[in-house]
Design a protein around this motif. Structure first.
Motif, mmCIF file in Angstrom:
data_model
loop_
_atom_site.group_PDB
_atom_site.id
_atom_site.type_symbol
_atom_site.label_atom_id
_atom_site.label_comp_id
_atom_site.label_asym_id
_atom_site.label_seq_id
_atom_site.Cartn_x
_atom_site.Cartn_y
_atom_site.Cartn_z
ATOM 1 N N ALA A 2 0.833 -1.202 0.000
ATOM 2 C CA ALA A 2 0.000 0.000 0.000
ATOM 3 C C ALA A 2 0.866 1.249 0.000
ATOM 4 O O ALA A 2 1.890 1.322 0.688
ATOM 5 N N ALA A 3 0.446 2.231 -0.780
ATOM 6 C CA ALA A 3 1.147 3.517 -0.809
ATOM 7 C C ALA A 3 0.827 4.302 0.456
ATOM 8 O O ALA A 3 -0.278 4.194 1.006
ATOM 9 N N PRO A 4 1.743 5.122 0.952
ATOM 10 C CA PRO A 4 1.461 5.934 2.132
ATOM 11 C C PRO A 4 0.463 7.041 1.810
ATOM 12 O O PRO A 4 0.372 7.514 0.677
ATOM 13 N N ALA A 5 -0.282 7.459 2.813
ATOM 14 C CA ALA A 5 -1.198 8.591 2.676
ATOM 15 C C ALA A 5 -0.401 9.863 2.929
ATOM 16 O O ALA A 5 -0.013 10.147 4.066
ATOM 17 N N LEU A 6 -0.159 10.632 1.883
ATOM 18 C CA LEU A 6 0.696 11.814 1.988
ATOM 19 C C LEU A 6 -0.081 13.026 2.480
ATOM 20 O O LEU A 6 -1.238 13.238 2.115
ATOM 21 N N GLU A 7 0.590 13.835 3.289
ATOM 22 C CA GLU A 7 0.133 15.184 3.610
ATOM 23 C C GLU A 7 1.102 16.169 2.964
ATOM 24 O O GLU A 7 2.224 15.819 2.601
ATOM 25 N N LEU A 8 0.662 17.419 2.788
ATOM 26 C CA LEU A 8 1.520 18.435 2.207
ATOM 27 C C LEU A 8 2.759 18.601 3.095
ATOM 28 O O LEU A 8 2.640 18.625 4.319
ATOM 29 N N PRO A 9 3.958 18.714 2.514
ATOM 30 C CA PRO A 9 5.181 18.735 3.334
ATOM 31 C C PRO A 9 5.480 20.096 3.956
ATOM 32 O O PRO A 9 6.643 20.542 3.973
ATOM 33 N N PHE A 10 4.449 20.743 4.496
ATOM 34 C CA PHE A 10 4.627 22.060 5.094
ATOM 35 C C PHE A 10 3.787 22.176 6.363
ATOM 36 O O PHE A 10 2.913 21.347 6.635
ATOM 37 N N VAL A 11 4.045 23.233 7.103
ATOM 38 C CA VAL A 11 3.414 23.485 8.385
ATOM 39 C C VAL A 11 1.884 23.499 8.260
ATOM 40 O O VAL A 11 1.331 24.083 7.318
ATOM 41 N N CYS A 12 1.240 22.868 9.207
ATOM 42 C CA CYS A 12 -0.225 22.775 9.229
ATOM 43 C C CYS A 12 -0.861 24.156 9.091
ATOM 44 O O CYS A 12 -0.480 25.105 9.776
ATOM 45 N N GLY A 13 -1.826 24.276 8.171
ATOM 46 C CA GLY A 13 -2.579 25.509 7.998
ATOM 47 C C GLY A 13 -1.981 26.508 7.042
ATOM 48 O O GLY A 13 -2.611 27.517 6.731
ATOM 49 N N THR A 14 -0.758 26.260 6.545
ATOM 50 C CA THR A 14 -0.138 27.194 5.607
ATOM 51 C C THR A 14 -0.502 26.836 4.168
ATOM 52 O O THR A 14 -0.798 25.692 3.852
ATOM 53 N N SER A 15 -0.475 27.833 3.305
ATOM 54 C CA SER A 15 -0.913 27.669 1.922
ATOM 55 C C SER A 15 0.288 27.694 0.977
ATOM 56 O O SER A 15 1.131 28.603 1.053
ATOM 57 N N TRP A 16 0.350 26.692 0.065
ATOM 58 C CA TRP A 16 1.477 26.559 -0.859
ATOM 59 C C TRP A 16 0.966 26.250 -2.269
ATOM 60 O O TRP A 16 0.025 25.479 -2.438
ATOM 61 N N LYS A 17 1.617 26.866 -3.261
ATOM 62 C CA LYS A 17 1.268 26.630 -4.656
ATOM 63 C C LYS A 17 2.298 25.689 -5.281
ATOM 64 O O LYS A 17 3.499 25.935 -5.228
ATOM 65 N N GLY A 18 1.815 24.606 -5.881
ATOM 66 C CA GLY A 18 2.674 23.650 -6.556
ATOM 67 C C GLY A 18 2.656 23.864 -8.059
ATOM 68 O O GLY A 18 1.621 24.222 -8.641
ATOM 69 N N ASN A 19 3.802 23.619 -8.691
ATOM 70 C CA ASN A 19 3.942 23.780 -10.137
ATOM 71 C C ASN A 19 4.662 22.555 -10.682
ATOM 72 O O ASN A 19 5.785 22.260 -10.271
ATOM 73 N N SER A 20 4.005 21.838 -11.591
ATOM 74 C CA SER A 20 4.599 20.607 -12.116
ATOM 75 C C SER A 20 5.241 20.773 -13.487
ATOM 76 O O SER A 20 5.975 19.883 -13.929
ATOM 77 N N ASN A 21 4.988 21.872 -14.159
ATOM 78 C CA ASN A 21 5.529 22.001 -15.521
ATOM 79 C C ASN A 21 6.290 23.295 -15.741
ATOM 80 O O ASN A 21 6.554 23.682 -16.874
ATOM 81 N N GLY A 22 6.653 23.971 -14.660
ATOM 82 C CA GLY A 22 7.336 25.255 -14.808
ATOM 83 C C GLY A 22 8.838 25.157 -14.840
ATOM 84 O O GLY A 22 9.527 26.175 -14.843
ATOM 85 N N SER A 23 9.394 23.927 -14.866
ATOM 86 C CA SER A 23 10.833 23.755 -14.870
ATOM 87 C C SER A 23 11.256 22.844 -16.013
ATOM 88 O O SER A 23 10.672 21.781 -16.216
ATOM 89 N N SER A 24 12.305 23.239 -16.734
ATOM 90 C CA SER A 24 12.805 22.405 -17.821
ATOM 91 C C SER A 24 13.477 21.143 -17.304
ATOM 92 O O SER A 24 13.708 20.202 -18.062
ATOM 93 N N ALA A 25 13.789 21.108 -15.984
ATOM 94 C CA ALA A 25 14.436 19.935 -15.401
ATOM 95 C C ALA A 25 13.429 18.839 -15.059
ATOM 96 O O ALA A 25 13.833 17.713 -14.777
ATOM 97 N N HIS A 26 12.152 19.151 -15.081
ATOM 98 C CA HIS A 26 11.141 18.165 -14.703
ATOM 99 C C HIS A 26 10.974 17.121 -15.811
ATOM 100 O O HIS A 26 10.935 17.441 -16.992
ATOM 101 N N ARG A 27 10.820 15.874 -15.372
ATOM 102 C CA ARG A 27 10.680 14.774 -16.313
ATOM 103 C C ARG A 27 9.363 14.031 -16.156
ATOM 104 O O ARG A 27 8.775 13.576 -17.120
ATOM 105 N N ASN A 28 8.880 13.904 -14.885
ATOM 106 C CA ASN A 28 7.708 13.048 -14.688
ATOM 107 C C ASN A 28 7.134 13.240 -13.291
ATOM 108 O O ASN A 28 7.644 12.671 -12.330
ATOM 109 N N ASN A 29 6.093 14.034 -13.150
ATOM 110 C CA ASN A 29 5.318 14.171 -11.908
ATOM 111 C C ASN A 29 6.049 14.906 -10.782
ATOM 112 O O ASN A 29 5.582 14.889 -9.639
ATOM 113 N N GLU A 30 7.166 15.575 -11.070
ATOM 114 C CA GLU A 30 7.797 16.388 -10.039
ATOM 115 C C GLU A 30 6.941 17.625 -9.761
ATOM 116 O O GLU A 30 6.203 18.094 -10.620
ATOM 117 N N ILE A 31 7.066 18.169 -8.535
ATOM 118 C CA ILE A 31 6.326 19.377 -8.159
ATOM 119 C C ILE A 31 7.279 20.349 -7.474
ATOM 120 O O ILE A 31 8.020 19.956 -6.563
#
Length: 489
Positions: free
Chosen positions: A32-61
């Protein structure tokens, strides 16, 4: 007593991240895969970008805190998305800069890259929500990148090689929007939740050698236990004409002959329960219709009344003075000259000097760091100050003498932290002291004059635990006091 706490920064390992990424290990089928939580402090807001970097290859954020640009979120805490063991790490010259990879079992792992500093190293066992480092801009291949967290969710046991084994990530059950390329999340990574029988505790001392501890139970009642003559009493259930929730807050007056306990009702109104020596406990009193959104805090500047604090619906810390003879003296008021720009994500804590000339109030900010505020009889309320220490839940505060303040805090690795201020204004002379351990609720602290200080919380089983300091012998190890409510009267 007050030792300097040095930030834990592991020696930098210069093994290349890509080489580490090519490794795989055997795994049982269909783990079973682990149930992930956002890797930041509880209650804080973060914007993820998966295609804004030329170094990204597959599902990076790549993550940045909402509303920041450039390096404004450099140094913000990064916490573990799931529990596991650190298997790999790299230094600033690696392809990922400073990075940590946590093995979650079953072939699954998470990678945290471009860190400014690391707080963990290979072999460390990590709890979900534990501090593992800070947001940075380290990169062995590229200079001048802006600060961000590069995050990958991997399945090393899939039989695939990099980058095919980078899997789509979900946080708190919400899949990241890879099709759109960006998504904003509010972190629900709020640490390991303790059993619901004891949301938190409060403690007061009526006299040297005496402690009263209060706890709210899952059936919305208040439990009480007393320590005196070197022994603990059984747990007693106090009058229950009102249902309460969260952490109670207690204060002693009349030279130890009176205790008042304040709590948040399940109707989000302030309640008060009173004990008077020789008359035992009264019923709960309802203290008005004002909506509070946190447990209260209470302290005493005068023998005739209490200063009560809570968070309101606008996430501001508000204050009201209660007179024993007259009731409320003023309306609820947001405190701090910069109150309009400061929001709290926790209940407050408060402590007053014995001469009544100073109060200090503490809370957790919207981004998870410690906030401090001071009031003096000559100048009134000062500005809220952000002390930059990442904490979980509400702080606890007490004083041993004069205007000094001892803060007891649950750090983001769930260890117990003490931070001493000699006057409630100076937080630089003494540095935070980390006692280690793993506490699962916000602590509470109480002093017997200048000679003893007791701290209570609970462990991962939900049991009450204690640690105390004396002027003669410094701090004891943690002491287990058994489950809340047992033994019962």
């Amino acid at each position: 007593m007050h030792l300097t706490r040095t930030a834990t920064v592991r020696p930098l390992l210069l093994a290349a991240a890509v080489a580490a990424s090519s490794l795989a290990f055997p795994v049982a089928a269909h783990a079973a895969a682990p149930a992930l939580e956002l890797p930041f402090v509880c209650g804080t807001s973060w914007k993820g970008n998966s295609n804004g970097s030329s170094a990204h290859r597959n599902n990076e954020i790549d993550f940045n805190m909402t509303g920041t640009s450039g390096d404004e979120d450099k140094g913000k805490p990064v916490v573990a998305a799931a529990a596991g063991t650190v298997r790999w790490e790299g230094g600033e010259s690696s392809d990922y800069g400073n990075y940590v990879e946590i093995d979650h079992g079953g072939g699954y792992s998470t990678l945290y890259a471009h860190l400014d500093q690391k707080s963990v190293g290979v072999g460390d066992t990590i709890h979900q929500g534990e501090l593992i480092g800070t947001v940075g801009n380290t990169d062995g291949n590229t200079s001048g990148i802006s600060a961000h967290l590069h995050f990958e969710f991997r399945n090393r046991g899939s039989g695939q090689s990099y980058p095919a084994y980078i899997r789509p990530a979900s946080f708190h059950g919400d899949p990241f929007d890879y099709a759109g390329g960006t998504e904003t999340f509010v972190s629900q990574n709020c640490g390991t939740q303790a059993p619901p029988t004891m949301p938190g505790v409060s403690s007061v001392s009526r006299a040297d050698g005496s402690i009263d501890v209060f706890a709210t139970t899952s059936d919305n009642r208040l439990k009480h236990r007393n320590f005196s003559a070197g022994k603990w009493s059984c747990w007693a259930t106090l009058p229950g004409n009102a249902k309460i929730k969260g952490d109670p807050a207690a204060v002693v007056s009349a030279n130890g002959a009176r205790i008042d306990v304040f709590a948040q009702g399940i109707d989000n109104r302030l309640k008060k329960l009173t004990w008077i020596s020789g008359q035992q406990w009264y019923d709960w009193a309802d203290l008005g219709t004002y909506t509070i959104t946190s447990s209260p805090a209470v302290t005493m500047r005068y023998t005739t009344g209490f200063d009560v604090f809570a968070r309101n619906a606008a996430n501001k810390i508000v204050y009201r003075h209660f007179s024993i003879a007259e009731g409320w003296v003023n309306d609820w008021t947001a405190i701090g000259q910069n109150a309009a720009t400061v929001s709290s994500s926790s209940a407050p804590a408060a402590v007053a000097s014995a001469d009544g000339t100073r109060m200090n109030v503490f809370a957790r900010s919207a981004d998870g760091s410690l906030l401090t505020l001071m009031w003096t009889s000559s100048a009134g309320w000062y500005n809220w100050a952000d002390r930059g220490l990442a904490i979980i839940g509400r702080p606890a505060a007490t004083t041993r003498a004069g205007t000094s303040v001892d803060l007891l805090l649950r750090h983001y690795d769930s260890s117990l932290i003490q931070w001493y201020s000699p006057d409630g204004a100076d937080y630089t002379t003494y540095k935070p002291q980390d006692f280690g351990g793993y506490i699962t609720t916000s602590p509470t602290a109480v002093t017997w004059g200048s000679q003893r200080m007791d701290v209570f919380s609970r462990n991962s089983n939900g049991d009450l635990i204690q640690k105390f300091w004396t002027a003669a012998s410094s701090w004891t190890p943690y002491i287990g006091l058994g489950p809340v409510g047992a033994p019962a009267c």
